[in-house]
Design a protein around this motif. Structure first.
Motif, short mmCIF file in Angstrom:
data_model
loop_
_atom_site.label_atom_id
_atom_site.label_comp_id
_atom_site.label_asym_id
_atom_site.label_seq_id
_atom_site.Cartn_x
_atom_site.Cartn_y
_atom_site.Cartn_z
N ASN B 142 5.28 -1.67 -36.88
CA ASN B 142 4.69 -3.00 -37.00
C ASN B 142 3.86 -3.10 -38.28
O ASN B 142 3.56 -2.09 -38.92
CB ASN B 142 3.82 -3.31 -35.78
CG ASN B 142 3.47 -4.79 -35.66
OD1 ASN B 142 4.07 -5.63 -36.32
ND2 ASN B 142 2.49 -5.09 -34.84
N ILE B 143 3.47 -4.33 -38.62
CA ILE B 143 2.52 -4.54 -39.71
C ILE B 143 1.12 -4.50 -39.09
O ILE B 143 0.90 -5.11 -38.04
CB ILE B 143 2.73 -5.94 -40.34
CG1 ILE B 143 4.20 -6.16 -40.71
CG2 ILE B 143 1.78 -6.17 -41.50
CD1 ILE B 143 4.63 -5.70 -42.05
N VAL B 144 0.22 -3.81 -39.72
CA VAL B 144 -1.13 -3.66 -39.17
C VAL B 144 -1.74 -5.01 -38.85
O VAL B 144 -1.70 -5.94 -39.67
CB VAL B 144 -2.03 -2.90 -40.18
CG1 VAL B 144 -3.48 -2.92 -39.72
CG2 VAL B 144 -1.54 -1.46 -40.34
N ALA B 187 4.34 -14.60 -38.74
CA ALA B 187 5.59 -14.06 -39.29
C ALA B 187 5.96 -14.74 -40.60
O ALA B 187 6.28 -14.08 -41.60
CB ALA B 187 6.72 -14.24 -38.28
N THR B 188 5.85 -16.07 -40.61
CA THR B 188 6.32 -16.79 -41.79
C THR B 188 5.38 -16.58 -42.99
O THR B 188 5.83 -16.55 -44.13
CB THR B 188 6.43 -18.29 -41.48
OG1 THR B 188 5.29 -18.70 -40.72
CG2 THR B 188 7.67 -18.56 -40.65
N ASN B 189 4.09 -16.43 -42.73
CA ASN B 189 3.18 -16.17 -43.85
C ASN B 189 3.36 -14.76 -44.39
O ASN B 189 3.23 -14.53 -45.59
CB ASN B 189 1.73 -16.42 -43.43
CG ASN B 189 1.35 -17.89 -43.57
OD1 ASN B 189 2.06 -18.65 -44.22
ND2 ASN B 189 0.26 -18.29 -42.96
N ILE B 190 3.65 -13.82 -43.49
CA ILE B 190 3.94 -12.46 -43.96
C ILE B 190 5.17 -12.51 -44.87
O ILE B 190 5.20 -11.91 -45.94
CB ILE B 190 4.16 -11.51 -42.77
CG1 ILE B 190 2.85 -11.39 -41.96
CG2 ILE B 190 4.61 -10.13 -43.25
CD1 ILE B 190 2.99 -10.60 -40.68
N ALA B 191 6.17 -13.27 -44.42
CA ALA B 191 7.40 -13.40 -45.22
C ALA B 191 7.08 -13.98 -46.59
O ALA B 191 7.62 -13.55 -47.61
CB ALA B 191 8.42 -14.26 -44.50
#
Lengths: 418, 414, 541
Positions: B142-144, B187-191
């Motif tokens: 996962n992303i922290v 999710a979308t902001n990480i993208a």
């Protein structure tokens, strides 16, 4: 009574219709680049419930909202998220705007001051030491090139060169040119007059025109915006009484006067709103009704990428401009995916926003670089500055492209003017 | 403004119809009131996942023969060929998928469940047999601080199926920056952060450093590639172990990507997209729909020869219930409310089949809508707005959306 | 069979509602060794199912002088000791054209007699003060009503009891009482999580189980005449009003609209129900209709405001002993010394009353307990602030969630971990609940499941009723594989519990929300398929 209950939801700006689906957050250009901004859902409908309880829940970070309204365009449930945020800023913000913001916001005042001295002002505004002063003292980012101030205002040109011709026509419109055309880029106004005259319409200025106020709203000066708005409404009422439509060549001015006046500033514009239109929309509708015809030069070829500006998206009017442009026979038309360019009026001029502004626009700039058009077309003047600065691709208003491609003589004939 | 066909609704169904018709050379306009339910998607599309009792279906094409008489699948001429066309349409839009209509495969849900499905976007984690997991040892990376990927549930679900699982977390300075927002680590902001800063390779390095070669599968949250599959594909290539994506809580990156790529295809074919606008009125004449008015175009009427209504169900606002009735929002066409009143729209246990789920517009055998009991000869309906199916219980949303859209397009072209 | 800590208590208090919590606190503050037991979670009964109205007493002024006096006294006390649970909103009693305006004068006079400051104000002035009020009003009286959060108030009492040495067992149900000769010496408890049973002994047992007190009494062989009265309420999506709005007339159905936190609540209906129905009450369509129709008379905009959910509580009304028919119901405080009344020593029942007067009830029963134990110590609960309400300068908070948490926990807010991204991330976006707050609640506030967490923090109580936050919260609470399975069941149960309140008002945006939530949890996540328990009867506890 039971039959009338619960048939509709009438919460202010529909904030209660929010299903918390989070779609708006996908399309917010700010939240991904500025973690300090709580995002449209949180800043808008979520926090609004708590602000109704206690104004202490107002968060200064709301000023980071660009007011691009992309959240509203994306919302599947018609929540006016951007309006909720801007209305909260107007209602709860207690800070006085900074001098810098006041200067940037008063586009017409600064324009009036700069234009007579354009020859001096432009080079000065471009000089490195001056930019350093602006950057350091005024917090206007040094990377920014101030749009050139034209040495002659559009109004002056019009009065001297065009005004007398206009009464000859049978049909007439009024033109809200806006600050940009007046002080920075009179050519667009000239292009507009050229096209309108070619299809048989005389163009007239409003009795009194003030800046639409979009920058004042964004910089926390709603009272002044309201005063200016009232002046514009009065002038427009007079024009409408003469049977004129009021046309603009700026999507942002149009949106502000049609929608923000009523929603945010409480200006009653219901009798004026429907008569304010964008020039491309006006032309398209007349062509569709068969009332006018356009003829284009056969030697006009151009690869044009259309960028749908934020407020154009919000108005839902992009197809008027794009379908009009696509009437030019040899145009190689590309529709760009709609993304915010990041400038958002005066936002990108502020030192603290420069990097964010560029990060926001990156997606759009990359698209443009990939498409490699001869020019980008857009209905918004501030997008023009940003895209030209960031990609080097020239940007034109659709009206200027029409004017450039127009075969004036044939058009005049088709419209039975000769 | 005049077009050959106007489609109301810009989700999976509307875009499918729009692309099919534009590919057939038609001048198509699409009016969309906001973004679609693809944003809550899993990265997979279901054709028919469960039978009446809730058991998983292995061969959806066979099972479709048994659906009840009200199901929209009864109005399709050839399910098998439409299903094939749907897959190809996605492919032409640049959306590569695995799966076919004769055998379901199973996607891994964000909390470690297995759900039968038809087409999965390439790179999404799926298994062929729900009773036999193809992996011995999995690294769940996962992303922290990303809360919308509940790794502990996912791990427990996989362990339950006999897979050895280790949970890992990685991050990058740019993602650390995003973490500062208490709400926007989505999710979308990480993208966006990964895409805007070209971080794919750096992320792959991080994954490789925590998930070495003793794993036979690396599972990652689907947080890459909102507008195309370049970054997501690239990441999987750079990870040394076989790696796949698992869907996250909404907003869904694969869903947004599918939406974006379909719209891109539609626009590239010359389609006109009216964004963020709502159809407010239909202009009917002698059981023909002449044109529609919208909220934003004021004076302009959008006219065309044929129309498709693909505005979705309640959550997409295609349908709406007020205190007294259920109605269709755009044109006021006839709705099948199952003859129920408010007291019986919904059942007490949320996991029961809810009657409101099967409500939708009435259509004739050619998917044409009705108004006051009479068929409108040029107005078709497609997708979730159709009555007679429960997409939650039967897992048929993607199939109904795409196949009825293609059928409606075919009916128009005919 | 084991006993609790092999220990003997001075007093066992049965019931984790506000009365039980308040009693445990008072007893503990007077130095008694206390055990508080609750079969489910705190405030699952009437405490958690009312208006959240802090009566000024005005509502009772005309019909019940005693109650009115008690209310205003307690009202003033709670403002001081439970600052963080109370919002000082003030209230209006409005007269509509269909009401008798002459009642207003009587009302004001009776209020004054009871010590309630009641001020007649001009209807126009009333509309300025509270713009949502029905513009047709012909009269208005301003009174010191307020809103109070019963979950917080109960928890604060429990925390203070614990600070003073009380032991607390939640999910421990009294399955029998232990009687030796003519004295109750303890109770048999069942752990409702694992089924284990234990005994606990005490010199005095206080029955503060609300309506369920009648069942406890039965176990002890004594009879209390209780008449459960179901009251239904509706919660609206946001605050329509910032002042409590009442009707200035004799108390009737659906005539109080209370602003609570970010919502407002209209209620109540009133319906006698059999005791068996008290454990699973549902709001009926007829009740929804009545609440809406009457509510719109107080504030017309309720007719177009989104309704989030309906819920129902049950008032523990007690018939006086000399009237077993139940015709003369008392709303006053009823303390039954079973030694005197029934010849059963060591057993006291405290019931009747109102949430508003819980502290006074606790004081009365604690006085009696002390008397039995020969302890001479005076009550200090009226002057000692509850944990969270200590007079201390509050740390200035900036973010939305920190401000929201400050509102919920008062000065205890400082104990919430924050300042790090990992703890500041929001679990519930509607109500601003951070990971830090969830963790604080789990470690300090007796949280065993999502519904407990909701009562402590408002997770899942906002507009979307748990659409994403329930899954996030479950993820944060989960520690290992075993707890993961439990958490999935918990999650499934939580979604169903939220739905229970939405289902009676499932139209408009609420129905759309329900479909979206079901799509996320059932289609995307497959929670219902993974959950292996479907005990709907336990969903709410």
């Amino acid at each position: 009574m039971a039959n009338e209950t619960q048939t509709q939801n009438v919460s202010v700006n529909n904030f209660e219709q929010c299903l918390k689906c989070s779609i708006c957050t996908v399309y917010c250009p700010v939240s991904a680049v500025s973690p300090e901004y709580p995002g449209p859902k949180q800043a808008g409908p979520d926090a609004e419930r708590y602000r109704l309880k206690n104004k202490e829940f107002f968060d200064d970070a709301l000023k980071m909202c660009l007011n691009c309204k992309r959240c509203e365009v994306a919302c599947p449930n018609d929540v006016h998220i951007g309006d909720i945020i801007q209305a909260a800023r107007i209602k709860y913000n207690t800070h006085r705007p900074k001098l810098r913001d006041m200067m940037l916001a008063n586009t017409d005042f600064v324009g009036t001051m700069a234009s007579p001295f354009a020859a001096i002002a432009n080079p000065i505004l471009k000089l490195k030491p001056m930019k350093a002063v602006l950057h350091g003292v005024m917090a206007i980012d040094k990377h920014r090139t101030f749009p050139d101030y034209s040495s002659r205002k559009f109004e002056s040109w019009f009065k001297k060169n065009a005004a007398s011709e206009q009464e000859k026509f049978n049909k007439h419109v009024s033109y809200f040119h806006g600050c940009y055309v007046n002080y920075n880029y009179p050519q667009l106004g000239m292009d507009f007059v050229k096209v309108m005259n070619a299809v048989g319409y005389g163009v007239h200025l409003l009795e009194k025109e003030k800046c639409c106020g979009v920058a004042l709203i964004a910089n926390g000066m709603p009272k002044q915006a309201k005063r200016q708005g009232e002046v514009n409404m009065t002038s427009m009422r007079k024009a409408i009484a003469k049977g004129h439509q009021v046309l603009t060549t700026s999507s942002t001015c149009t949106f502000t006067m049609r929608d923000e006046y009523d929603h945010l500033l409480g200006i009653d514009n219901h009798d004026v709103r429907d008569s304010i239109s964008l020039a491309t929309r006006f032309l398209f509708q007349l062509i569709e009704k068969g009332e006018i015809k356009l003829a284009f030069r056969e030697d006009y070829h151009k690869r044009v990428a259309y960028h749908s500006a934020c407020h154009m998206e919000r108005m839902g009017w992009a197809p008027y401009s794009t379908r009009l442009l696509r009437m030019i026979p040899d145009i190689d038309f590309v529709m760009l995916e709609s993304q915010c360019c990041g400038i958002s009026g005066t936002y990108g001029f502020k030192k603290e926003n420069y990097e964010r502004s560029q990060a926001i626009g990156k997606g759009l700039f990359d698209q443009i670089k990939e498409v490699t058009p001869d020019c980008v077309a857009t209905d918004c003047e501030t997008c023009k500055w940003q895209i030209e600065m960031s990609t080097g691709t020239p940007v034109m208003n659709p009206i200027s492209i029409i004017a450039e491609a127009l075969d004036v003589e044939t058009t005049r004939k088709l419209n039975k003017l000769d | 403004m005049k077009f050959d066909i106007i489609i109301i609704g810009g989700g999976l169904s509307g875009l499918t119809a729009g692309i099919a018709l534009a590919e057939a050379g038609k001048d198509v306009a699409l009016v969309s009131a906001g973004q679609s339910s693809l944003h809550f998607g899993s990265g997979s599309l279901d054709l028919l996942g469960c039978d009446e009792k809730g058991n998983d279906i292995y061969n959806p094409l066979d099972a479709i023969k048994e659906v009840n008489s009200k199901h929209p699948y009864n109005k399709l001429e050839n399910v098998s060929s439409l299903a094939g066309m749907a897959k190809q349409l996605l492919e032409r839009a640049g959306i590569a998928t695995t799966g076919n209509a004769t055998s379901n495969h199973w996607r891994i849900t964000p909390i470690g469940g297995l759900m039968p499905t038809w087409l999965s976007m390439e790179g999404m984690a799926t298994v062929e047999d729900p009773n036999q997991m193809p992996w011995r040892k999995v690294a769940l990376v996962n992303i922290v601080n990303y809360l919308d990927f509940p790794t502990k549930f996912l791990a427990a679900g996989l362990r339950d199926k006999g897979v050895e699982v280790d949970i890992k977390a990685v991050t990058l300075p740019e993602l650390q920056e995003l973490r500062k927002s208490p709400t926007e680590m989505r999710a979308t902001n990480i993208a966006k952060v990964i895409g805007n800063n070209d971080l794919t390779a750096k992320l792959a390095d991080q994954v490789n450093s925590v998930a070495g070669e003793d794993y036979d599968m690396v599972l990652l949250p689907a947080v890459l590639g909102m507008t195309n599959d370049k970054n997501s594909k690239h990441l999987l290539e750079l990870i040394k172990t076989p790696a796949q994506f698992v869907a996250t809580l909404p907003p869904s990156v694969p869903g947004v990507r599918m939406q974006t790529m379909l719209r891109r295809r539609f626009t590239a074919l010359g389609g006109t997209f009216f964004t963020g606008d709502q159809v407010t009125e239909g202009l009917f004449e002698d059981n023909i729909l002449k044109g529609v008015k919208t909220a934003k175009l004021d004076g302009t009427t959008l006219e065309s020869d044929n129309f498709i209504l693909a505005t979705g169900s309640f959550m997409s606002r295609g349908l709406r219930a007020d205190y007294n009735h259920v109605y269709e929002t755009a044109l006021g066409v006839d709705v099948d409310d199952l003859g129920l009143d408010r007291k019986t729209w919904a059942k007490i246990d949320v996991t029961d089949a809810q009657p409101y789920m099967e409500m939708g517009v009435k259509t004739d055998e050619n998917l044409r809508c009705m108004r006051n009991g009479t068929t409108i000869s040029n107005l078709y309906a497609a997708g979730s707005i159709l009555s007679g199916h429960n997409s939650i219980k039967r897992l048929d949303a993607g199939g109904v959306d795409m196949l009825t859209a293609l059928q409606a397009a075919n009916n128009i072209i005919k | 069979m084991t006993t609790v800590n092999n220990n003997h208590y001075d007093v066992i208090v049965i019931g984790g509602g506000i009365t039980g919590a308040g009693t445990a606190r008072d007893c503990a503050m007077r130095g008694l060794k206390v055990l508080l037991v609750e079969r489910h979670d705190f405030s699952t009964g009437a405490t958690g199912r009312n208006h959240g109205l802090m009566h000024s007493g005005a509502r009772y002024a005309v019909t019940d002088h005693e109650s009115a006096k008690e209310c205003i006294q307690e009202n003033m006390i709670l403002r001081k000791i439970a600052r963080h649970c109370v919002e000082e909103t003030d209230g209006l009693f409005i007269t509509l054209p269909e009401d008798d305006i002459n009642f207003q004068a009587t009302f004001v006079q009776k209020c004054t007699e009871a010590g309630i400051k009641a001020e007649i104000i001009d209807p126009k002035q009333a509309m300025l003060m509270e713009p949502s009020v029905n513009p047709e009003l012909i009269g208005a009286v301003k009174v010191p009503d307020a809103s109070v959060d019963p979950f917080r108030l109960t928890m604060a009492n429990v925390l203070d009891a614990q600070l003073h040495g009380a032991e607390v067992l939640v999910y421990h149900e009294v399955i029998d009482v232990i009687i030796e000769q003519d004295r109750m010496t303890g109770v048999k408890l069942r752990n409702n999580h694992n089924g284990d049973t234990i005994d606990a002994y005490a010199t005095v047992t206080v029955n503060a189980a609300g309506i369920w007190g009648t069942v406890i009494a039965q176990m002890a062989g004594v009879k209390i005449n209780m008449f459960p009265a179901k009251g239904s309420l509706l919660i609206f999506g946001h605050r329509v009003n910032n002042m409590v709005i009442n009707r200035c007339r004799k108390p009737a159905n659906a005539d109080i609209l209370v602003p609570d936190d970010a919502v407002c609540v209209i209620g109540t209906t009133s319906l006698r129900i059999p005791i068996e129905e008290c454990d699973d009450m549902r709001v009926t369509p007829e009740e929804v209709e009545e609440l809406l129709a009457e509510g719109m008379k107080l504030a017309p905009s309720l007719g177009s405001t989104r309704i989030l959910r309906g819920y129902a509580g049950v008032r523990p009304l007690v018939a006086s002993d000399d009237d077993p028919s139940g015709r003369s119901i008392s709303r006053g405080i009823v303390t039954l010394d079973h030694e005197k009344r029934d010849g059963l020593a060591g057993f006291i029942t405290i019931t009747g009353g109102k949430m508003m007067t819980y502290r006074l009830m606790a004081e009365e029963v604690t006085n009696l307990v002390c008397q039995k134990l020969n302890i001479n110590k005076s009550c200090e609960t009226a002057t000692t602030p509850l944990p969270g309400s200590e007079p201390k300068e509050e740390t200035k908070r900036f973010s939305f969630s920190q401000k929201a948490a400050q509102g919920r926990h008062g000065t205890l807010n400082d104990a919430i971990e924050r300042g790090e991204a990992a703890s500041d991330a929001l679990v519930c976006e509607c109500e601003g609940v951070s990971v830090g707050e969830v963790k604080y609640a789990v470690t300090k506030l007796h949280v065993h499941n999502l519904i407990n967490l909701r009562r402590r923090t408002r997770v899942g109580m906002g507009t979307c009723q748990g659409e994403l936050c329930a899954c996030r919260a479950a993820g944060v609470m989960c520690t290992d594989d075993k707890s993961a399975k439990k958490a999935i069941n918990d999650l499934n149960g939580f979604i169903n519990e939220r739905w229970k309140g939405m289902q009676p008002v499932a139209w408009g945006d609420n129905l759309a929300e329900a479909q979206l939530t079901a799509t996320i949890y059932q289609s995307l996540l497959g929670v219902d398929k993974l959950a292996n328990e479907r005990r709907i009867e336990y969903y709410e506890i």
